[in-house]
Write an enzyme that holds these catalytic residues in place. Structure first.
Site, short mmCIF file in Angstrom:
data_model
loop_
_atom_site.label_atom_id
_atom_site.label_comp_id
_atom_site.label_asym_id
_atom_site.label_seq_id
_atom_site.Cartn_x
_atom_site.Cartn_y
_atom_site.Cartn_z
CG HIS A 298 -1.95 -1.03 1.25
ND1 HIS A 298 -3.20 -0.87 0.73
CD2 HIS A 298 -1.89 -2.29 1.72
CE1 HIS A 298 -3.90 -1.98 0.89
NE2 HIS A 298 -3.12 -2.87 1.49
CE LYS A 483 -6.67 13.78 0.06
NZ LYS A 483 -6.87 12.52 -0.62
NE ARG A 484 -3.85 10.05 9.97
CZ ARG A 484 -3.51 9.17 10.90
NH1 ARG A 484 -4.28 8.12 11.15
NH2 ARG A 484 -2.41 9.31 11.59
CE LYS A 489 -2.57 10.69 2.90
NZ LYS A 489 -3.31 9.78 2.00
CB THR A 591 -10.13 4.48 -0.90
OG1 THR A 591 -9.56 4.89 0.35
CG2 THR A 591 -9.43 3.22 -1.37
CE LYS A 595 -14.00 5.45 1.11
NZ LYS A 595 -13.13 5.59 2.29
C1 26Q Z 1 3.72 0.50 10.26
C2 26Q Z 1 4.62 0.21 11.28
C3 26Q Z 1 4.54 0.84 12.51
C4 26Q Z 1 3.53 1.77 12.72
C5 26Q Z 1 2.63 2.06 11.72
C6 26Q Z 1 2.73 1.44 10.47
C7 26Q Z 1 1.76 1.76 9.41
C8 26Q Z 1 0.42 1.89 9.73
C9 26Q Z 1 -0.51 2.21 8.76
C10 26Q Z 1 2.14 1.93 8.09
C11 26Q Z 1 1.20 2.24 7.11
C12 26Q Z 1 -0.14 2.38 7.43
C13 26Q Z 1 -1.20 2.72 6.49
C14 26Q Z 1 -1.03 2.94 5.20
C15 26Q Z 1 -2.15 3.34 4.34
O1 26Q Z 1 -3.25 3.62 4.81
N1 26Q Z 1 -1.94 3.38 3.03
C16 26Q Z 1 -2.99 3.78 2.10
O2 26Q Z 1 -3.64 2.60 1.66
C17 26Q Z 1 -4.77 2.91 0.87
C18 26Q Z 1 -5.48 1.61 0.53
O3 26Q Z 1 -4.75 0.88 -0.39
C19 26Q Z 1 -4.36 3.66 -0.38
O4 26Q Z 1 -5.51 4.03 -1.08
C20 26Q Z 1 -3.56 4.91 -0.02
O5 26Q Z 1 -3.05 5.52 -1.19
C21 26Q Z 1 -2.41 4.52 0.90
O6 26Q Z 1 -1.73 5.69 1.35
#
Ligand code: 26Q
Length: 745
Positions: A298, A483-484, A489, A591, A595
């Site tokens: 992702h 979004k976050r 972004k 995503t 929406k």
């Molecule tokens: C990893 C290790 C330690 C702490 C946190 C993390 C961690 C947590 C969450 C790393 C990544 C995430 C989340 C990533 C994420 O939300 N990515 C998004 O995924 C969506 C679904 O595929 C995409 O549409 C987005 O583009 C992408 O940013």
């Protein structure tokens, strides 16, 4: 499910003298009884989804819709004098950060709806994603005690199925909580809660509130191992019992999907179980694993790629560390035999410089590796995993993300759904491709659509007024970025664009400007200082703009607090223009963009992630695209100098100067830090995300949209074109692709 019986049960519920919390529990329980009465025979082949995050949101309306009783239940309780909308106060199950967690929730919904046996595994956090407040415009986080007021009537605790998980320094019970996911098939999301000792309970206490890696965190490793191991033991033991320890057929019965690398410990646990408990050879175990695991990537952000320090792993999971070392050697041998160069082997290796690359484990062991949008998959093949791609091209494929049309259209935009019902009958509800039958040039359709958009905007304005105390301009275009908060972004670029418009309006330079409201919603990871500074900056801009009588009838800015799934359900249908402005190549898919499209907002954005496919599907005419493309970025960076750029462009300089010239308070120097990050060489590449570079083209696009918005019919047509061409972005389509191309269900 016996619908009549459920309706009778709902009718029998007495509302008199009950609190809404009591009614919520009672109505939910009645639904759960029907859901759980469904008996299904165990399917021959199942897919298991491993995700450390599930951003489910509220389950009440979603479940009643799935059960086909939502409208009737509303009527039944209205007659009793109780409005089911009262449950809009129910807290979200926010056991995820953002896109990745919400995607998992959409996929569970679609799998059940399509009748695929997909079972989710994850963690039942006591506290989900923090609740966000603003104090003097700054983000303050509060614990999300989501179970306190409303409990969790949609899950069943399975005490008797608890599993012991061993760490070097403690033993933890993983107690399952099962949430049924109702549809054509009734699937289960199984979330494990850690119990045993106060130390043990810490493991499932908090969701990590970052959507990128925080390095070397012992607790994160414990969380990841905890749920992956619990799930894996259950699956392997159940299988072992049923097939008397004959694992040759395992890949025919089970298939695993890893939602990013967060559950890669499941691979190690699988190898551990097969070698230690079932006494198979390591080679045999790896070969079975290779036929069973699949991995979805992702992100390509280097800081978000998990690489754990082996000493940490060794300290709390010595057996797992051993397995990873063996896997490292096993892979190395395979590559040597296959004629890979030492450099290639180093690139792909499981361990490097004392760290284990979870992504490399995932790619090595997976039968299929997928990206989440066309361009993202291309980047995986050409860059992040290029060496793997060279040697295992057949592993790689794309599955573009999707979102569930139940929550993101039928539930959040009943008005639009009813318009479709009236025009097409009900068949579009099971196949969004039917929406193409709605003619976007038909005047009737356009005026009906425009009326619906106006209603959704009014509802949104009323909601924001009640929540934030800000009255939105009624006749403005609503332009949204939710979004976050992340530098890539580029919320900062939107902030600069707003300041630019503000100065131009003050200088009387935009005579035909249509009033514009900018709506923001975003949480910043609690340790991400620069992201927090950007939130403060935007809140300060909001105060400046909204407080200025010269412009505040034409320009308005609101940053809503605590943006979450439920807030999204209000904001998205009430938006005219969806901002998707990430630096090309950085947003894997997005995503939210889908929406918005489904609800008939036009996209104003860059050619990044799924935006590219959205524009393809809706026709370029309906959207506003600007900015550097993926193929151009490298070249641009060779000669780009932000200081020189600003020197050539004094209107942009005026905007960036506000970071340092005292326009806004900056006691802690956070805005100065943002400024330095844009201009100073001390940061490895100044303005790494090309915020300033793309800003002039961004403004141009905003002003074109602003002008075209004056033509009401033209704009409605663009919006309706988007809404009626969104079928491809349904997670029903996406889950079918997983089922056919990866899981073979
Ligand atoms: C990893 C290790 C330690 C702490 C946190 C993390 C961690 C947590 C969450 C790393 C990544 C995430 C989340 C990533 C994420 O939300 N990515 C998004 O995924 C969506 C679904 O595929 C995409 O549409 C987005 O583009 C992408 O940013």
């Amino acid at each position: 499910m016996n619908r009549d019986k459920l309706i009778e049960a709902l009718k029998a519920i007495d509302v008199a003298g009950k609190t809404k919390e009591e009614l919520y529990a009672e109505i939910s329980a009645a639904c759960m009884e029907e859901i759980l009465s469904e008996r299904q025979k165990a399917p021959a082949r199942c897919a298991y989804y491993f995700s450390v995050e599930y951003l489910m949101g509220r389950m009440f309306y979603n479940n009643l819709l799935a059960l086909g009783v939502l409208d009737e239940a509303r009527e039944i309780f209205a007659k009793k004098g109780f409005d089911l909308n009262a449950f809009e106060d129910v807290e979200d199950a926010a056991l995820g950060n953002g896109g990745l967690g919400r995607l998992a929730a959409c996929y569970l919904d679609s799998a059940a709806n399509e009748g695929y046996p997909l079972y989710g595994f994850g963690i039942r956090y006591k506290y989900g994603l923090f609740r966000q407040k603003f104090v003097n415009g700054e983000q303050v986080e509060e614990a999300d005690d989501w179970l306190r007021t409303w409990g969790d009537p949609w899950s069943v605790r399975k005490e008797s199925e608890k599993i012991e998980i061993n760490f070097a320094d403690m033993t933890v019970s993983a107690v399952p909580y099962d949430m049924p996911i109702y549809g054509k098939s009734v699937n289960t999301l199984r979330l494990f809660q850690a119990e045993g000792s106060p130390e043990a309970e810490k493991i499932s206490e908090y969701l990590y509130p970052a959507d990128d890696t925080e390095e070397g965190k012992l607790l994160r490793i414990r969380q990841e191992y905890f749920f992956s191991a619990a799930a894996m033991r259950q699956i392997v033991r159940d299988y072992g019992k049923k097939y008397s320890g004959n694992f040759g057929g395992f890949p025919e019965h089970c298939v695993f999907q890893l939602n990013d690398t967060h559950a890669v410990f499941a691979v190690a646990e699988f190898l551990r179980l097969l070698t230690k408990e079932y006494r198979f050879t390591f080679t045999y175990a790896v070969e079975i694993a290779k036929k069973t695991f699949n991995y979805t990537n992702h992100t390509i952000l280097p800081e978000a790629l998990e690489c754990w320090d082996m000493r940490l792993v060794e300290r709390i999971l010595p057996e797992i560390a051993q397995i990873l070392k063996r896997l490292h050697l096993y892979a190395k041998r395979e590559w040597e035999a296959g004629g890979c160069s030492p450099a290639e082997i180093a690139e792909m290796s499981v361990m490097r410089r004392g760290r284990v690359s979870m992504a490399n484990v995932a790619v090595f062991v997976s039968g299929k590796v997928n990206g989440v949008a066309e361009i993202h998959t291309k980047i995986l093949k050409a860059q992040l995993f290029s060496t793997f791609y060279k040697h295992y091209p057949y592993k790689f494929l794309n599955v573009t993300n999707g979102v569930t049309p139940r929550r993101w259209l039928m539930l959040c935009n009943e008005e639009l759904a009813r318009f479709y019902d009236k025009s097409l009958g009900l068949k579009w509800r099971s196949d969004l491709n039917e929406l193409r039958e709605i003619h976007c040039t038909n005047e009737n359709n356009l005026s009906e659509f425009a009326a619906i958009k106006a209603i959704k905007k009014q509802q949104l304005a009323a909601y924001i007024e009640s929540k934030e105390g800000v009255k939105l301009l009624p006749n403005a275009m609503y332009v949204t970025q939710v979004k976050r908060l992340h530098e890539y972004k580029r919320q900062l670029m939107t902030a600069f664009a707003i300041l630019h418009l503000y100065f131009d309006l003050k200088d009387g330079k935009l005579p035909d400007f249509t009033p514009m409201v900018f709506i923001f919603g975003a949480k910043a990871a609690s340790g991400y200082k620069r992201a927090k500074a950007i939130i403060k900056f935007i809140n300060d801009i909001a105060d400046l703009v909204n407080g200025d009588e010269d412009v505040n009838a034409r320009l308005q800015v609101v940053f809503v607090r605590n943006y979450d799934v439920s807030y999204a359900e209000k904001i998205i249908p009430g938006t005219d223009v969806s901002l998707q402005v990430s630096t090309a190549g950085f947003e894997a898919s997005g995503t939210g963009n889908m929406k918005f499209m489904m609800n008939g907002a036009v996209t104003l954005g860059t050619l990044d992630g799924a935006n590219i496919e959205i524009v393809d599907a809706a026709g370029g005419w309906g959207n506003y695209i600007f900015g550097a493309k993926v193929t151009e970025i490298e070249k641009i960076k060779e000669s780009y100098d932000p200081s020189e750029f600003v020197a050539q462009n004094l209107k942009i300089k005026r905007v960036t100067d506000t970071l340092t010239d005292g326009t806004f308070g900056d006691e802690g120097g956070e805005l100065k830090e943002v400024y330095r990050c844009l201009f100073e060489q001390t940061y490895n590449s100044p303005d790494h995300y090309l915020v300033l570079y793309d800003l002039p083209k961004y403004l141009e696009a905003l002003l074109i949209a602003n002008r075209e918005y004056q033509d009401k019919e033209l704009f409605a047509r663009k919006q309706l074109m988007n809404a009626t061409h969104s079928a491809y972005f349904s997670s029903d389509r996406a889950i079918r692709e997983y089922a056919e191309k990866i899981w073979d269900l």
